[in-house]
Each structure stands twice: as structure tokens, then as C-alpha cells.
Scaffold this motif. Structure first.
Motif, PDB file in Angstrom:
ATOM      1  N   LEU A 135       0.890  -1.172  -0.141  1.00  0.00           N
ATOM      2  CA  LEU A 135      -0.065  -0.046   0.062  1.00  0.00           C
ATOM      3  C   LEU A 135       0.891   1.241  -0.161  1.00  0.00           C
ATOM      4  CD1 LEU A 135      -2.481  -1.124   2.905  1.00  0.00           C
ATOM      5  CD2 LEU A 135      -2.960  -1.147   0.221  1.00  0.00           C
ATOM      6  N   HIS A 136       0.772   2.137  -1.217  1.00  0.00           N
ATOM      7  CA  HIS A 136       1.587   3.189  -0.904  1.00  0.00           C
ATOM      8  C   HIS A 136       0.592   4.456  -0.761  1.00  0.00           C
ATOM      9  CE1 HIS A 136       4.074   6.225  -3.846  1.00  0.00           C
ATOM     10  NE2 HIS A 136       4.454   6.272  -2.790  1.00  0.00           N
ATOM     11  N   LEU A 137       0.776   5.281   0.095  1.00  0.00           N
ATOM     12  CA  LEU A 137       0.310   6.485   0.498  1.00  0.00           C
ATOM     13  C   LEU A 137       1.181   7.833  -0.169  1.00  0.00           C
ATOM     14  CD1 LEU A 137      -0.784   4.146   2.315  1.00  0.00           C
ATOM     15  CD2 LEU A 137      -1.161   6.020   3.988  1.00  0.00           C
ATOM     16  N   GLY A 167       3.860  10.006   2.111  1.00  0.00           N
ATOM     17  CA  GLY A 167       5.049   9.487   2.042  1.00  0.00           C
ATOM     18  C   GLY A 167       5.330   8.108   2.733  1.00  0.00           C
ATOM     19  N   VAL A 168       4.337   7.323   2.772  1.00  0.00           N
ATOM     20  CA  VAL A 168       4.381   6.041   3.549  1.00  0.00           C
ATOM     21  C   VAL A 168       4.134   4.904   2.590  1.00  0.00           C
ATOM     22  CG1 VAL A 168       3.127   4.771   5.365  1.00  0.00           C
ATOM     23  CG2 VAL A 168       3.491   7.234   5.618  1.00  0.00           C
ATOM     24  N   LEU A 169       4.874   3.730   2.924  1.00  0.00           N
ATOM     25  CA  LEU A 169       4.604   2.598   2.055  1.00  0.00           C
ATOM     26  C   LEU A 169       4.654   1.376   3.064  1.00  0.00           C
ATOM     27  CD1 LEU A 169       4.770   1.099  -0.667  1.00  0.00           C
ATOM     28  CD2 LEU A 169       7.338   0.759  -0.493  1.00  0.00           C
ATOM     29  N   PHE A 170       3.623   0.598   2.997  1.00  0.00           N
ATOM     30  CA  PHE A 170       3.256  -0.684   3.860  1.00  0.00           C
ATOM     31  C   PHE A 170       3.796  -1.873   2.730  1.00  0.00           C
ATOM     32  CE2 PHE A 170       0.367   2.535   5.448  1.00  0.00           C
ATOM     33  CZ  PHE A 170       0.769   2.252   7.027  1.00  0.00           C
ATOM     34  N   THR A 171       5.049  -2.578   2.996  1.00  0.00           N
ATOM     35  CA  THR A 171       5.327  -3.497   1.961  1.00  0.00           C
ATOM     36  C   THR A 171       4.745  -5.049   2.211  1.00  0.00           C
ATOM     37  OG1 THR A 171       7.251  -4.153   3.351  1.00  0.00           O
ATOM     38  CG2 THR A 171       7.575  -2.261   2.033  1.00  0.00           C
ATOM     39  N   GLY A 172       3.948  -5.295   3.509  1.00  0.00           N
ATOM     40  CA  GLY A 172       3.711  -6.586   3.665  1.00  0.00           C
ATOM     41  C   GLY A 172       4.980  -7.257   3.918  1.00  0.00           C
ATOM     42  N   ASP A 173       5.007  -8.644   3.517  1.00  0.00           N
ATOM     43  CA  ASP A 173       6.279  -9.465   3.665  1.00  0.00           C
ATOM     44  C   ASP A 173       7.359  -9.479   2.406  1.00  0.00           C
ATOM     45  OD1 ASP A 173       5.579  -9.877   6.300  1.00  0.00           O
ATOM     46  OD2 ASP A 173       5.139 -12.097   5.818  1.00  0.00           O
ATOM     47  N   ALA A 229      13.134   6.153   2.963  1.00  0.00           N
ATOM     48  CA  ALA A 229      12.881   4.796   2.779  1.00  0.00           C
ATOM     49  C   ALA A 229      13.255   4.465   1.391  1.00  0.00           C
ATOM     50  CB  ALA A 229      11.583   4.635   3.208  1.00  0.00           C
ATOM     51  N   SER A 230      12.831   5.324   0.267  1.00  0.00           N
ATOM     52  CA  SER A 230      13.263   5.005  -1.173  1.00  0.00           C
ATOM     53  C   SER A 230      14.643   4.525  -1.242  1.00  0.00           C
ATOM     54  CB  SER A 230      12.671   5.965  -1.889  1.00  0.00           C
ATOM     55  OG  SER A 230      11.306   6.444  -1.928  1.00  0.00           O
ATOM     56  N   ALA A 231      15.423   5.426  -0.532  1.00  0.00           N
ATOM     57  CA  ALA A 231      17.071   5.095  -1.092  1.00  0.00           C
ATOM     58  C   ALA A 231      17.559   3.885  -0.112  1.00  0.00           C
ATOM     59  CB  ALA A 231      17.839   6.408  -0.322  1.00  0.00           C
ATOM     60  N   VAL A 232      16.757   3.595   0.884  1.00  0.00           N
ATOM     61  CA  VAL A 232      16.982   2.321   1.570  1.00  0.00           C
ATOM     62  C   VAL A 232      16.622   1.036   0.649  1.00  0.00           C
ATOM     63  CG1 VAL A 232      16.664   0.980   3.582  1.00  0.00           C
ATOM     64  CG2 VAL A 232      17.047   3.383   3.900  1.00  0.00           C
ATOM     65  N   ASP A 277       8.206   6.571  -4.285  1.00  0.00           N
ATOM     66  CA  ASP A 277       8.430   7.492  -3.544  1.00  0.00           C
ATOM     67  C   ASP A 277       7.975   7.582  -2.317  1.00  0.00           C
ATOM     68  OD1 ASP A 277       9.640  10.185  -2.854  1.00  0.00           O
ATOM     69  OD2 ASP A 277       8.353  11.400  -3.637  1.00  0.00           O
ATOM     70  N   ALA A 278       8.838   7.152  -1.285  1.00  0.00           N
ATOM     71  CA  ALA A 278       8.615   6.888   0.194  1.00  0.00           C
ATOM     72  C   ALA A 278       9.461   7.433   0.974  1.00  0.00           C
ATOM     73  CB  ALA A 278       8.144   5.341   0.379  1.00  0.00           C
ATOM     74  N   GLU A 279       8.903   8.101   2.253  1.00  0.00           N
ATOM     75  CA  GLU A 279      10.024   8.460   3.165  1.00  0.00           C
ATOM     76  C   GLU A 279       9.940   7.390   4.455  1.00  0.00           C
ATOM     77  OE1 GLU A 279      12.567  11.209   5.166  1.00  0.00           O
ATOM     78  OE2 GLU A 279      11.761  11.238   3.223  1.00  0.00           O
ATOM     79  N   ILE A 280       8.783   6.774   4.633  1.00  0.00           N
ATOM     80  CA  ILE A 280       8.700   6.014   5.532  1.00  0.00           C
ATOM     81  C   ILE A 280       8.375   4.714   5.020  1.00  0.00           C
ATOM     82  CG2 ILE A 280       7.138   5.081   7.718  1.00  0.00           C
ATOM     83  CD1 ILE A 280       6.812   7.982   8.080  1.00  0.00           C
ATOM     84  N   ALA A 281       8.935   3.296   5.434  1.00  0.00           N
ATOM     85  CA  ALA A 281       8.439   2.080   4.828  1.00  0.00           C
ATOM     86  C   ALA A 281       8.195   1.194   6.006  1.00  0.00           C
ATOM     87  CB  ALA A 281       9.721   1.365   4.096  1.00  0.00           C
TER      88      ALA A 281
END
Length: 235
Positions: free
Chosen positions: A155-157, A161-167, A217-220, A201-205
Motif C-alpha cells: 500500500l502506497h500513500l 510518503g508512507v509505504l506498507f510492504t507486507g512481507d 525509505a526510497s533510498a534504503v 517515492d516513500a519517506e517511511i517504509a
């Protein structure tokens, strides 16, 4: 269950195996992202009632540590159409294809989890497709990321700037290194999905296992994708 406030509208709920997230819109409107194992509903509800009202549950995939508690709520449960039959209990989900080093870890995790066959099944399952935009977080976009399971989603918000990646992505419990998720049905497809997430584009993952990344988070994620593929992930 441990409760960790990442910032005022986002809380992490950590179980002995796996974790879920509560996202708050406005003063009281909550979305539960993943539902923990069988029996987790009462514990999550005790936290949620202090923050607002859970309006919906979005599952990143069907595994028992993420979907086991979904039927303990009287709210719509949203899941990708390819994983929906397993959440509804119409048939058992396919097992992961384990690498040798994963087998003892998987056995230990399974020992701590009630099987999905013991779960109360959700009364209202809503099937999702890639690219749908959901009514929370300023417009949460569903990103189909097959590999961990056939119907895994992130889920990308973008507004937040938030991304939930699941597993699909995880963080190592040893040193926090961001890594490919384990226990996949198709490891190569999971790798491709990691690269797709790295391009967002995400700041938080926020991961299904391990500490979230709370800055850049995107860079990581790009760096993690490059370690597995040997080439930089483009953004």
C-alpha cells in the motif's frame, strides 16, 4: 503485543510473530493494515478504541500471522483477488517454497502460530486489484507485488510518503538490515516486486517483520534491491 507509536496517526502492533499497523485519518477513522494471528482481535481492539474506530482491514496477503485475526472484526476485509479464496476459507493456501536455511526458521515461527484453519472467516471480503485507490491516507494505492504469495499487495500513500510492504520486504531482527522477505512462493518474482517498490517515492517504509524505516525509505529500498540484483534500482 507491543504497541509502538511511529507518529501520531501511525501505530505499529508487534506480535511474537509478525506485526500489523493502525493508520488514523482525522480524529477517529482507523484502518487496520494486517490483522495479526488468530486471537489477536481483542488485543488490537483494546488499543484501537483509544484511538478511534476501525472502519476497514486491508490484508497484504493471506498468511496466518497477517490474516488470522481478520474474521474477529465486523468490518470489510480487503485483500487481493488472488489471495481472497484462502482468506474466505474456500481452500488452503499454497505453502512457500523454502530454501534450506529457511526451514528451521519457518518451523519455529509456525510453532508459535495457530493455523489459518482455526480462524473465524470474515463475513465481508472485498477483492482488490492492482492500481486501485482506497479511501484512507489521502488515497492509498494498491500495488500488486506477487512472489511472497500470488496475491501479495503493498500500500502506497503518496501524499503521506508512507509505504506498507507486507512481507515482500523485511528488516533483519539482528541488525535492522532491509532485506528480501522470507518464505516466498516464488523468490525471483519477489525480487522483481522489491525493485518495483524501490522505485516508489516513500519517506517511511513499514514491513510485515522488523523495524520500519522512518527516513529516506526510497533510498534504503533502492540499496536493498541493488544488493540482490547487482544493478541500481531506478526511481
Amino acid at each position: 503485543m507491543d504497541v509502538i507509536e511511529l507518529f501520531p496517526r501511525l501505530h505499529l502492533l508487534r506480535f511474537p510473530v509478525g506485526q500489523a499497523y493502525l493508520w488514523r485519518d482525522g480524529d477517529r477513522d482507523l484502518t487496520l493494515i494486517d490483522a495479526g494471528p488468530v486471537g489477536a482481535g481483542e488485543r488490537i481492539a483494546a488499543v484501537a478504541e483509544r484511538l478511534g474506530t476501525v472502519r476497514r482491514i486491508v490484508l497484504t496477503h493471506f498468511h496466518e500471522d497477517h490474516a488470522g485475526g481478520a474474521g474477529e472484526w465486523d468490518v470489510p476485509v480487503l485483500v487481493h483477488r488472488l489471495d481472497a479464496p484462502y482468506v474466505r476459507g474456500e481452500r488452503p493456501g499454497p505453502p512457500p517454497v523454502l530454501e534450506d536455511w529457511e526451514r528451521p526458521i519457518h518451523a519455529e515461527a509456525t510453532r508459535h502460530l495457530p493455523p489459518l484453519s482455526q480462524a473465524r472467516r470474515p463475513a465481508r471480503v472485498v477483492e482488490l486489484s492492482d492500481g486501485e485507490v482506497l479511501d484512507f491516507g489521502g488515497g492509498a494505492r494498491v500495488v500488486h507485488v506477487p512472489g511472497h504469495t500470488e496475491g501479495s499487495v503493498a500500500l502506497h500513500l503518496p501524499e503521506q510518503g508512507v509505504l506498507f510492504t507486507g512481507d515482500t520486504v523485511a528488516a533483519s531482527p539482528v541488525d535492522g538490515t532491509v532485506m528480501l522477505g522470507v518464505f516466498n512462493q516464488d523468490r525471483e518474482r519477489t525480487l522483481r516486486s522489491v525493485r518495483e517498490l524501490a522505485a516508489l517515492d516513500a519517506e517511511i517504509a513499514c514491513f510485515g517483520h522488523g523495524d520500519p524505516v522512518t527516513a529516506d525509505a526510497s533510498a534504503v529500498l533502492c540499496a536493498a534491491a541493488a544488493r540482490y540484483t547487482g544493478t541500481p534500482a531506478s526511481r
